[in-house]
Motif scaffolding. Structure first.
Motif, PDB file in Angstrom:
ATOM      1  N   SER A  18       7.245  -5.158   0.527  1.00 52.67           N
ATOM      2  CA  SER A  18       7.644  -3.805   0.879  1.00 52.67           C
ATOM      3  C   SER A  18       9.059  -3.847   1.436  1.00 52.67           C
ATOM      4  O   SER A  18       9.490  -4.878   1.971  1.00 52.67           O
ATOM      5  CB  SER A  18       6.680  -3.203   1.904  1.00 52.67           C
ATOM      6  N   PRO A  19       9.820  -2.738   1.336  1.00 52.58           N
ATOM      7  CA  PRO A  19      11.181  -2.725   1.881  1.00 52.58           C
ATOM      8  C   PRO A  19      11.163  -2.860   3.399  1.00 52.58           C
ATOM      9  O   PRO A  19      10.307  -2.288   4.078  1.00 52.58           O
ATOM     10  CB  PRO A  19      11.718  -1.350   1.450  1.00 52.58           C
ATOM     11  N   LEU A  20      12.107  -3.608   3.924  1.00 55.11           N
ATOM     12  CA  LEU A  20      12.198  -3.779   5.370  1.00 55.11           C
ATOM     13  C   LEU A  20      12.405  -2.443   6.073  1.00 55.11           C
ATOM     14  O   LEU A  20      11.859  -2.214   7.153  1.00 55.11           O
ATOM     15  CB  LEU A  20      13.345  -4.744   5.702  1.00 55.11           C
ATOM     16  N   LEU A  21      13.182  -1.562   5.466  1.00 53.70           N
ATOM     17  CA  LEU A  21      13.490  -0.291   6.118  1.00 53.70           C
ATOM     18  C   LEU A  21      12.233   0.463   6.509  1.00 53.70           C
ATOM     19  O   LEU A  21      12.132   0.997   7.612  1.00 53.70           O
ATOM     20  CB  LEU A  21      14.351   0.580   5.195  1.00 53.70           C
ATOM     21  N   THR A  22      11.236   0.518   5.625  1.00 52.50           N
ATOM     22  CA  THR A  22      10.041   1.326   5.872  1.00 52.50           C
ATOM     23  C   THR A  22       8.823   0.488   6.247  1.00 52.50           C
ATOM     24  O   THR A  22       7.695   0.940   6.101  1.00 52.50           O
ATOM     25  CB  THR A  22       9.722   2.177   4.633  1.00 52.50           C
TER      26      THR A  22
END
Length: 724
Positions: A80-84
């Motif tokens: 998963s993206p680190l941002l979210t």
């Protein structure tokens, strides 16, 4: 007189939790302000070069946040993206690891908020501490396999930092995915493979690295050979090194018994018969030899010739469907073992310690949609592993490290839903069952559930705010439950000895914690930042108490030596604890400069007495800034660490002042990295660093052995590759 020594090292209690939050907010605000000022200065510099052709290095940064491009897997075991990611996660990529040129794991994790590496100048003592949780309260995984070894006064890292391709640190309780031990968090290490070192078009190559530290004369060397075809790849690495002279502290004094010899190796073989499947096997070995005190975390003591050997075998199968998002499967089998041999120098005595973890796990991630607005990820997994330990003294069973075994079986489900690319909801539940057996003690069969839930919202394209709640647990270690026999002894006067004995407690309850967290993460272009605050309560927190001498016990006379014996005891007890704090970090990464600021504050409390817990690391602020000269392939910069003081309890160490205070410290490092792309030195990665520039005398709390003083470090790594 009763002297109670314990891991509870008292400190002044923080009365106002708002001070914790405000300190973290200030850290982020300063980082963001510095980022804005640096960006403005860079833009002004570009305007002043009117009429000049803009170089590729000064091209406008992308509008989308760089965090969206960073993938993490530790929170749910799905990409998963680190941002979210609705969790407190830090990532060190291959490029960042190369820039650090770390000699130790303390170097490697410097600047990651919320984590401290306990230990000292002796290489074998390093172990992670996350938010005041240490030892087996933190899960350590390497290439997916659990590394559960945790002997008294020893470390948990058995890898050359140069072998690592990626590091992820999950801070906070997450037993819903990782089971026992994930009270404080998870440290996930990934070693390099052949394809990580080969560049486009290359099929085979090699890499040689040599490094030297002036303080202690530590010379390390390693060589890697690697090759890859369309379906096969292989890597071989061998390294050796060692500290040839005593390391000196900031006062210029030799730190006793810091010399050692080190050898390590890694072999990885991979086969990808199709784009959808891959098989991989690996072997890793580590051997450290040193003459150290029996308690390697003490400044002095009875010396032993210690040989620490680590060996790991891993086999993994992965399958990811090219036609469907329902199949993203990983199956891992592993075995790792640690063997420690100790020969006492003052008299003939041989202690042997063996610890083995044998495990297997499988998990699958499925992704699907509900209409055009909702995307789901469903993660299913199961794992089973067994820890086995044994100890002998001169060939006979050793009560201090008794023969014992613990088996664990767990299964989890973890689901995530993303609504209209904004709202993210996640929930997970894991069930664990464990069985513990030991000679002379009744067995235990127990189990429990561990839930986790979180919600987050994406603000525009560059920020994400989240809240979460989770339960974590840890089953007491085998030595905490069953250690028996003599702990230590020493003379206190003419004809008088103190003998301290372990008191086993096979009924010690499992630690169980409830954690609440809230965080903000964001970034755009060259700027990224994060901040997290947490409040965690733990029931049955295990604390060790050492009563050196107990006047309620009658004095005895040894019939053989005629010496008077004063008895004491060591035991583990359970208490209720609370840990709360904040962490923050900000980074500006532009072609011509980098700046990073990170910090953490932590307040801990024994709810039974109101005193602080002894494992809480010092509040700290880390700063880094560097300037890049692209035309010269050069980067020059510095790092600073500012750590606060902690108040020690009765077990005030030699590094504490007269009031039992472990003082704060300020450490400054300078570094230079030269990576030429042309000329006779092309392909060599040169790193020069001057660590502890001001020769600060300090120890990383709660350690008592000081860290190295001023030291010059130099390293060079040459990578080459060929195509057929």
């Amino acid at each position: 007189m009763l002297l109670a020594f314990s891991d509870r090292i008292r400190m002044a209690r923080r009365r106002c939790p708002l001070s914790v939050l405000s300190a973290a907010v200030v850290t982020v605000w300063v980082s963001a302000g510095a980022a804005h000022a640096a960006s403005q200065q860079a833009a002004l510099g570009q305007d002043q070069r009117a009429g000049e052709e803009e170089s590729p290095e000064d091209e406008e940064q992308p509008e989308l946040p760089v965090l969206s491009e960073t993938v993490v897997v530790t929170a749910s075991r799905a990409e998963s993206p680190l941002l979210t990611a609705p969790a407190a996660i830090a990532v060190r990529t291959a490029e960042e690891l190369a820039a650090e040129a770390a000699r130790t794991f303390a170097d490697l994790f410097e600047g990651v908020p919320g984590i401290s590496i306990q230990g000292n100048a002796r290489r074998i003592t390093e172990a992670p501490n996350i938010r005041g949780f240490a030892d087996q309260q933190v899960v350590v995984r390497q290439d997916g396999g659990r590394q559960n070894f945790n002997a008294a006064h020893g470390g948990r890292f058995f890898t050359d930092p140069d072998l690592l391709q990626r590091v992820e640190v999950l801070r906070g309780a997450n037993s819903a995915v990782f089971g026992s031990g994930a009270l404080g968090g998870v440290v996930s290490l990934t070693t390099r493979g052949a394809r990580d070192l080969l560049e486009a078009g290359e099929e085979f190559g090699g890499r040689y690295r040599v490094g030297y530290q002036s303080n202690g004369g530590d010379l390390v060397q390693s060589f890697s050979g690697f090759a890859a075809s369309d379906t096969l790849d292989a890597l071989f690495n061998f390294g050796l090194g060692g500290t040839r002279a005593p390391i000196r502290d900031g006062n210029g004094d030799a730190i006793p018994n810091t010399e050692d010899e080190l050898r390590n190796g890694l072999v990885k073989l991979g086969w990808s018969p199709s784009l959808a499947t891959r098989w991989e096997v690996s072997w890793q070995g580590f051997d450290n030899r040193a003459a150290e005190p029996t308690n390697a975390n003490d400044l002095t003591g009875t010396l032993v010739d210690r040989d620490t050997r680590f060996e790991a075998l891993r086999a993994r199968f992965t399958a990811r469907s090219q036609e469907s998002e329902w199949l993203d499967l990983s199956i891992l089998g592993y075995r790792n073992g640690v063997e420690v041999g100790e020969d006492m120098r003052i008299r003939p005595r041989r202690d042997e310690t063996a610890f083995e973890t044998l495990g297997m796990e499988a998990h699958n991630s499925s992704r699907f949609r509900w209409g055009s607005d909702v995307r789901f990820t469903l993660n299913l997994g199961a794992e089973a592993y067994r820890d086995t330990q044994s100890g002998t003294r001169d060939g006979a069973p050793r009560l201090q490290f008794p023969d014992a075994e613990a088996s664990y079986v767990g299964a989890f489900v973890y689901g995530e839903a993303e609504v209209r690319d904004r709202l993210q909801l996640a929930a997970g539940l894991r069930r664990d069952q464990w069985r513990i057996r030991a000679d002379r003690f009744p067995g235990r069969d127990e189990g429990g559930f561990s839930p986790r839930a979180s919600a987050g919202y994406r603000i525009g394209e560059g920020a994400f705010v989240w809240v979460g709640a989770s339960r974590g647990f840890r089953v007491p270690s085998l030595t905490e439950l069953y250690a028996d026999g003599l702990h230590f002894q020493f003379p206190v006067g003419p004809g008088i000895d103190v003998l301290n004995w372990f008191r086993s407690d096979p009924t010690l309850a499992a630690e169980r914690g409830t954690s609440w967290e809230a965080g903000l993460r964001g970034g755009r272009g060259s700027l990224s930042f994060e901040t997290t605050c947490f409040d965690q309560s733990v029931a049955d927190y295990v604390d060790q108490v050492v009563v050196v001498s107990d006047p309620s016990l009658d004095l005895e006379v040894d019939p053989v030596t005629g010496r008077t014996i004063i008895r004491g005891f060591t035991y583990n007890t359970s208490l209720d604890a609370r840990l709360r704090g904040c962490e923050a970090a900000g980074l500006v990464d532009r072609p011509r400069f980098r700046m990073r600021a990170s910090g953490s504050v932590l307040d801990t409390e024994n709810l039974d007495t109101g005193e602080a817990l002894g494992r809480a690391p010092a509040n700290a602020l880390h700063l880094m800034a560097s300037t890049r000269f692209p035309s010269l392939d050069l980067e020059v910069g510095g790092r600073a660490t500012l750590a606060g003081s902690r108040t020690r309890g009765l077990a005030a160490s030699r590094s504490a002042d007269a009031d039992g205070e472990a003082p704060g410290y300020r450490v400054l490092d300078l570094f230079l990295r030269f990576t030429p792309e042309r000329g006779p030195l092309a392909g060599v990665d040169w790193t020069l660093a001057l660590n502890n520039l001001t020769d600060e005398y300090y120890a990383v709390f709660p350690a008592v052995v000081p860290q190295p003083g001023r030291s010059l470090r130099v390293s060079a790594a040459y990578r080459f590759g060929f195509s057929r």
